[in-house]
Design an enzyme around this catalytic site. Structure first.
Site, mmCIF file in Angstrom:
data_model
loop_
_atom_site.group_PDB
_atom_site.id
_atom_site.type_symbol
_atom_site.label_atom_id
_atom_site.label_comp_id
_atom_site.label_asym_id
_atom_site.label_seq_id
_atom_site.Cartn_x
_atom_site.Cartn_y
_atom_site.Cartn_z
ATOM 1 N N SER A 1 -7.495 -9.304 -34.423
ATOM 2 C CA SER A 1 -8.737 -9.898 -33.917
ATOM 3 C C SER A 1 -8.423 -11.024 -32.949
ATOM 4 O O SER A 1 -7.280 -11.459 -32.816
ATOM 5 C CB SER A 1 -9.539 -10.463 -35.087
ATOM 6 O OG SER A 1 -8.842 -11.582 -35.618
ATOM 7 N N LYS A 2 -9.474 -11.506 -32.308
ATOM 8 C CA LYS A 2 -9.324 -12.630 -31.400
ATOM 9 C C LYS A 2 -8.797 -13.847 -32.174
ATOM 10 O O LYS A 2 -7.996 -14.613 -31.673
ATOM 11 C CB LYS A 2 -10.685 -12.951 -30.771
ATOM 12 C CG LYS A 2 -10.663 -14.166 -29.891
ATOM 13 C CD LYS A 2 -11.982 -14.380 -29.224
ATOM 14 C CE LYS A 2 -12.616 -15.719 -29.553
ATOM 15 N NZ LYS A 2 -11.721 -16.870 -29.475
ATOM 16 N N ARG A 3 -9.272 -13.984 -33.410
ATOM 17 C CA ARG A 3 -8.825 -15.116 -34.226
ATOM 18 C C ARG A 3 -7.311 -15.055 -34.488
ATOM 19 O O ARG A 3 -6.618 -16.061 -34.440
ATOM 20 C CB ARG A 3 -9.599 -15.172 -35.543
ATOM 21 C CG ARG A 3 -9.864 -16.584 -35.935
ATOM 22 C CD ARG A 3 -10.976 -16.827 -36.949
ATOM 23 N NE ARG A 3 -11.854 -15.732 -37.257
ATOM 24 C CZ ARG A 3 -11.817 -15.071 -38.415
ATOM 25 N NH1 ARG A 3 -10.922 -15.374 -39.339
ATOM 26 N NH2 ARG A 3 -12.689 -14.117 -38.655
ATOM 27 N N GLY B 1 -5.169 -13.675 -32.530
ATOM 28 C CA GLY B 1 -4.569 -14.025 -31.247
ATOM 29 C C GLY B 1 -4.488 -15.534 -31.084
ATOM 30 O O GLY B 1 -3.440 -16.087 -30.745
ATOM 31 N N ASP B 2 -5.598 -16.217 -31.384
ATOM 32 C CA ASP B 2 -5.631 -17.683 -31.259
ATOM 33 C C ASP B 2 -4.556 -18.310 -32.143
ATOM 34 O O ASP B 2 -3.829 -19.212 -31.738
ATOM 35 C CB ASP B 2 -7.003 -18.231 -31.696
ATOM 36 C CG ASP B 2 -8.085 -17.856 -30.683
ATOM 37 O OD1 ASP B 2 -7.719 -17.415 -29.578
ATOM 38 O OD2 ASP B 2 -9.277 -17.990 -31.021
#
Ligand code: GLU
Length: 504
Positions: A259-261, A263-264
Site C-alpha cells: 500500500s501507499k502506507r 511505501g511511506d
C-alpha cells in the site's frame, strides 16, 4: 489481439496498475495487436479530479504507448465511459427485453432493513439473489401494471441481473486454470443504478465487447467478478474474451498487498509521479521525482510476477515484449523487493549519458533551495564525479550537497579529525595552493603535485587527507578530494580550507 487497461480515475496510478498496463501493452506489442486505454468513470462518487490526466501522464512517462484512448481516439471512441451512457442504456434495455435483467424498486433503507433482519436471524452476508428476490420489490413480485405505474410516477429503481438458478458457471483463467462457481454464490448485481448510469460490471462487459477486446488481463481483485461477467456475456449471447487475473504485488515482508502506507514507511514511492490529493492537499512523491528512471522501473515491474524463463534481468522494452507470455506469470503474489529496484535503477543510471540527468539536477537544485547559477559544464562534471556512487538521480545532489553549497561539518567527523596537526597542515596546503597556477588547476596536475607535496614535507596521510575532505565536503566518504577540488575550482577550494581553518 486487442487488450485494454481500464482504470477508474479514483486516484493516482498504483505500481500494481502500472504492471497491469505494462503486461497488456507488452502482449499487444508482441502480437502486433492494439492496446486500449479506457477510462472507467461511471462511479461519480469515487471520481477524483486530475486522476485521469495523471494516469495518462504516468503511462506516458513509463513508455507505455496507448493505441486507442481518450487522447488518441480510435474506432470505438469515445473511450471515456461517462460519454457512453446512451450505449449502456440501450444494451440494458435488451437485457430487460430478453428477461436477463429485471427492475427492482427496493429503497436503500428497505435493503438495509432486510440485511439487518437477516443478520439478527443469524444469516450474515445476506444477498439479493435468486433465493431472496421473491421477497423483494421487483418485476418478479410486482405485476406489470404496478411496475409501469411506479416507473411513471418517477419512483427510483435499478436494473438487476437475473442470475440463472442453480447451475455452475465455468470459465478458464489463463493463469489459474479452470474456475467453477455455483450461481448460488452470485448475487443479482445492479447493472444500472437509479441515476441511470451503469455499474462497472455492465459498462465493462459492453465495452470489452464493442471494442473487440480479446484478452482481459487485470488484477486478481477482479477474479470474484469474473463469473458474473461470464453470465453477462451469456445473457448478451456474446463470446467472452480470454481472462488472466494477475497476482498481487506484496509488501516486502510478504504480508499483504503493498500500500501507499507501506511505501511511506519504507521510503519508497508506490506511484509513478508526484500526486497532490485534490481534497486534502496531501502530497505523495512519485518514482519520477524521487529519481527513478522509467526504464529501470519498468524493467523491475515486469519481473514482479513474470519471468522470462531464464536468468535474463536487464531487458529493453523490445526484449521484454519478445519474451513476454502469459504462461510465465506466476499464480502467487510477488514481493516488492526494494533492493532489486535500486539495483535496476543504478544499473540503468550507469549506462546513461551525463547529459540526460542535467534537467533533473537543475530542477532538483531549484526546488530544494540551492544556488542555481551553475554552468552546464560544472553540473556535468559533478554528475560524472558521482555517477558510480548514486542509486537515484536525486542522489547527485542528495549524496553530495557540498558540490552545490558550502559544506556542513558532520559533528562526529569534525570531533574525530579536527586537531592541531591537521590544522597546521591545512594552513600549509592552503598557502601551497595559493601559489599553484590557476590554469593548471586540474586533477591531472593537482594529483601528482599534492602527493609530491605530502612526501617532501613528510606529512602523515592521517593528518592531511581527512582534514582536506572535512574542509571540502564536511563528511567522511565520497569521491576523491582532489577531484572535488578540481571541480570546485581554486578560489572555492581555498576559501573552504580557510573556513575550516577559522573553525574553533
Ligand atoms: N475499472 C476497473 C479498475 O479500476 C477495471 C477492471 C478490469 O480491468 O476489468 O480496475
Amino acid at each position: 489481439m486487442v487488450v485494454r487497461f481500464a482504470p477508474s480515475p479514483t486516484g493516482p496510478l498504483h505500481i500494481g496498475g502500472v504492471r497491469t498496463a505494462l503486461y497488456n501493452y507488452l502482449l499487444a506489442k508482441k502480437h502486433g495487436g492494439k492496446f486500449i486505454l479506457r477510462i472507467e468513470d461511471t462511479d461519480q462518487v469515487r471520481f477524483v479530479p486530475g486522476a485521469e490526466e495523471y494516469i495518462m501522464n504516468a503511462l506516458e512517462w513509463c513508455g507505455i504507448r496507448v493505441d486507442y484512448g481518450v487522447r488518441e481516439g480510435g474506432p470505438a471512441a469515445p473511450y471515456r465511459q461517462s460519454e457512453r451512457s446512451d450505449i449502456y442504456e440501450r444494451y440494458a434495455q435488451t437485457l430487460l427485453a430478453s428477461g436477463n435483467a429485471y427492475l427492482a424498486f427496493d429503497s436503500a433503507e428497505s435493503l438495509d432493513d432486510t440485511r439487518k433482519k437477516a443478520e439478527a436471524a443469524g444469516n450474515h452476508g445476506w444477498q439479493y439473489n435468486y433465493k431472496t428476490r421473491m421477497e423483494m420489490e421487483n418485476s418478479f413480485t410486482l405485476s406489470p401494471e404496478v411496475v409501469k405505474s411506479r416507473k411513471e410516477a418517477g419512483e427510483s429503481y435499478v436494473i438487476r441481473l437475473n442470475v440463472p438458478e442453480n447451475r455452475e458457471v465455468h470459465f478458464f483463467d489463463l493463469i489459474r486454470g479452470e474456475i467453477i462457481v455455483h450461481t448460488s454464490q452470485i448475487d443479482d448485481k445492479v447493472l444500472m443504478k437509479s441515476d441511470g448510469l451503469p455499474t462497472y460490471h455492465l459498462a465493462n462487459i459492453i465495452d470489452d465487447h464493442l471494442m473487440h477486446v480479446t484478452h482481459v488481463i487485470r488484477g486478481e481483485e477482479w477474479l470474484p467478478s469474473a463469473p458474473l461477467h461470464i453470465l453477462l456475456y451469456e445473457a448478451f449471447e456474446w463470446t467472452p474474451p480470454s481472462f488472466a487475473h494477475l497476482p498481487l504485488i506484496l509488501r516486502p515482508d510478504g504480508n499483504g498487498k503493498l500500500s501507499k502506507r507501506d511505501g511511506d514507511r519504507l521510503g519508497v514511492p508506490v506511484f509513478p509521479l508526484d500526486w497532490t490529493d485534490p481534497v486534502s492537499g496531501e502530497k505523495t512523491s512519485g518514482f519520477r521525482e524521487s529519481g527513478y528512471l522509467p526504464d529501470a522501473l519498468v524493467n523491475f515491474v515486469v519481473l514482479l510476477g513474470w519471468n522470462p524463463g531464464n536468468d535474463e534481468e536487464v531487458m529493453t522494452q523490445e526484449r521484454m515484449s519478445d519474451l513476454f507470455d502469459i504462461e510465465r506469470i506466476g499464480k502467487s503474489g510477488t514481493k516488492f523487493d526494494i533492493d532489486k529496484l535500486h539495483w535496476f535503477n543504478q544499473t540503468y543510471l550507469k549506462e546513461k549519458p551525463e547529459e540526460s540527468f542535467l534537467d533533473f539536477v537543475k530542477e532538483f537544485l531549484l526546488k530544494n533551495g540551492f544556488n542555481t547559477n551553475f554552468s552546464d559544464a560544472y553540473l556535468l562534471k559533478a554528475i560524472r564525479l558521482m555517477k558510480e556512487r548514486v542509486v537515484l538521480v536525486k542522489d547527485f545532489v542528495v549524496k553530495a550537497p557540498y558540490l552545490f553549497k558550502e559544506p556542513e561539518y558532520d559533528e562526529a567527523f569534525l570531533t574525530k579529525q579536527w586537531n592541531e596537526n591537521g590544522k597546521k597542515n591545512l594552513i600549509a596546503l592552503s598557502s601551497h595552493w595559493e601559489s599553484f597556477p590557476s590554469e593548471k588547476w586540474h586533477t591531472e596536475t593537482l594529483q601528482p603535485d599534492f602527493h609530491e607535496w605530502i612526501t617532501t614535507n613528510s606529512i602523515p596521510n592521517k593528518f592531511i587527507l581527512p582534514q582536506l575532505r572535512l574542509a571540502l565536503t564536511g563528511v567522511s566518504g565520497g569521491p576523491d578530494s582532489i577531484a572535488i577540488a578540481d571541480l570546485l575550482g581554486k578560489n572555492e577550494t581555498i576559501s573552504r580550507l580557510a573556513r575550516l581553518i577559522a573553525h574553533a
